[in-house]
Scaffold this active site. Structure first.
Site, short mmCIF file in Angstrom:
data_model
loop_
_atom_site.label_atom_id
_atom_site.label_comp_id
_atom_site.label_asym_id
_atom_site.label_seq_id
_atom_site.Cartn_x
_atom_site.Cartn_y
_atom_site.Cartn_z
N ASP A 81 18.01 50.98 17.23
CA ASP A 81 17.89 52.41 16.91
C ASP A 81 19.04 52.89 17.88
OD1 ASP A 81 17.03 55.06 16.03
OD2 ASP A 81 15.70 55.22 17.89
N HIS A 82 20.02 53.59 17.22
CA HIS A 82 21.13 54.32 17.83
C HIS A 82 21.76 53.16 18.73
CE1 HIS A 82 20.07 58.39 16.78
NE2 HIS A 82 18.86 58.30 16.88
N ASP A 103 25.81 53.97 16.08
CA ASP A 103 25.71 55.29 16.12
C ASP A 103 27.15 55.68 16.63
OD1 ASP A 103 25.69 58.04 16.76
OD2 ASP A 103 23.65 57.98 17.76
N HIS A 211 16.18 61.69 11.59
CA HIS A 211 15.96 61.49 12.69
C HIS A 211 15.33 62.61 13.37
CE1 HIS A 211 18.11 57.69 13.97
NE2 HIS A 211 18.29 58.06 12.75
N ALA A 213 12.31 63.43 13.90
CA ALA A 213 11.31 63.88 12.87
C ALA A 213 9.97 64.19 13.76
CB ALA A 213 10.95 62.96 11.74
N SER A 214 9.96 63.94 14.75
CA SER A 214 8.68 64.34 15.61
C SER A 214 8.43 66.11 15.65
CB SER A 214 8.88 64.04 17.04
OG SER A 214 8.37 62.52 17.26
N ASN A 233 12.10 58.71 11.50
CA ASN A 233 12.06 58.23 12.68
C ASN A 233 11.21 59.09 13.44
OD1 ASN A 233 14.28 56.57 11.83
ND2 ASN A 233 15.59 57.01 13.36
N ASP A 235 9.54 58.90 17.50
CA ASP A 235 9.51 58.53 18.84
C ASP A 235 8.60 59.36 19.78
OD1 ASP A 235 10.05 57.34 21.39
OD2 ASP A 235 11.92 57.87 21.48
O1 G3H Z 1 15.63 57.73 16.63
C1 G3H Z 1 14.86 58.17 17.10
C2 G3H Z 1 14.10 59.30 16.37
O2 G3H Z 1 15.05 60.09 15.89
C3 G3H Z 1 13.27 59.87 17.46
O3 G3H Z 1 12.96 61.30 16.92
O4 G3H Z 1 12.46 62.25 19.14
O5 G3H Z 1 11.60 63.41 17.25
O6 G3H Z 1 10.65 61.21 17.83
P1 G3H Z 1 11.87 62.05 17.82
ZN ZN Z 2 17.26 59.13 16.45
#
Ligand code: G3H
Ligand code: ZN
Length: 287
Positions: A81-82, A103, A211, A213-214, A233, A235
């Site tokens: 990721d990234h 990225d 990304h 998406a939380s 995504n 996190d």
């Molecule tokens: O790459 C990771 C995600 O884009 C995390 O996004 O901080 O909204 O969970 P988030």
């Molecule tokens: Zn991200």
């Protein structure tokens, strides 16, 4: 079963659901994600950022994911990721990652294309797909007011007029798009630019990745999937759940010294987050 992301994302797009890509940096989180995916009969992507790799060690994170993936019958992808540099992508590929991300979103368009293509050429030679970012999703600072920060990021959203050149010249397999979310948001306040997502889908013809998406509610997520997003995504929700559960256990039992008694409930809390997201993304039952 460890697999690459390419076919999974194409299948998700055709079936109008999205595959959750969940960030992990320790054994408990990896186990929570894989166990839940197996219970939900859902394909799943486990992703490690460069920060997670620095924390856990590349060998350790790869070994934990491979070990858990080998126990289940559902498809599990191990994704970088990234990844911000070519070397990190090479190291992950050699270590056994089945999906990569470069990225270069902070570079000017030409430089982003040049560096992304270098990673794509290397990865495709080994049959591994690559995601890349155009526009900037950004990250919430500790003192930022979320609504204001999201508003500021609007000018850095992915420009449809750049997307064709970027995707065609770089040769990527999926595109991370900046369409109204921001990394690190703990409230569901994102308002997605759905017409922009539809345009990006039509222009690129590629699976699109959401990304940050939380910070997106289930309603926003469903609209995004309808417009062409097929990898989502998560996190921050995992971090929140894991740490809150640990805090709660320790508040109830301040004398507890057994890490398993603290980490066990934290793992269960992550499982519930992952289950909720898989159901909201429509991937449950799709493995
Ligand atoms: O790459 C990771 C995600 O884009 C995390 O996004 O901080 O909204 O969970 P988030
Ligand atoms: Zn991200």
């Amino acid at each position: 079963m460890l697999t690459t992301s390419k076919e999974l994302l194409l299948k998700a797009r055709a079936g109008r659901y999205a595959i959750g890509a969940f960030n992990a940096n320790n054994m408990e989180i990896v186990q929570a994600i894989v166990e839940t995916a197996e219970e939900e009969k859902s394909p799943v992507i486990i992703q490690a950022s460069q920060g997670a790799i620095k924390y856990a060690g590349l060998d350790a994170i790869t070994a934990i994911v491979k070990n858990e993936a080998a126990k289940v019958s559902i498809p599990v992808v191990l994704h970088l990721d990234h990844g911000h540099d070519f070397e990190q992508n090479v190291k992950c590929l050699r270590s056994g990652f089945t999906s990569l991300m470069f990225d270069g979103s902070t570079f000017p368009l030409d430089e982003n294309i040049r560096q992304t293509k270098r990673v794509v050429d290397m990865a495709h030679a080994c049959g591994i797909p690559v995601e890349a970012e155009l526009g900037q999703i950004g990250t919430l600072g500790t003192t930022d007011e979320p609504g204001v920060a999201i508003e500021k990021m609007k000018e850095l959203m992915t420009k449809p007029e750049e997307a064709k050149e970027f995707t065609q010249k770089s040769g990527i397999d999926s595109l991370a798009i900046a369409v109204g979310t921001i990394h690190g948001c703990q409230e569901e306040i994102a308002k997605l630019d759905i017409p922009r997502i539809e345009k990006l889908r039509d222009i690129t013809g590629l699976p699109l990745v959401l990304h940050g998406a939380s910070g997106a509610s289930d309603i926003e997520v469903k609209k995004a999937i309808g417009a062409g997003v097929c990898k989502i995504n998560i996190d921050t929700r995992i971090r929140q759940a894991f740490t809150h559960a640990m805090r709660e256990t320790l508040a109830k039992n301040p004398e507890e010294i057994d890490p398993r008694k603290v980490l066990g409930p934290a793992k269960l809390a992550v499982k519930e987050v992952v289950r909720g997201r898989m159901r909201a993304f429509g991937s449950s039952g799709k493995a």
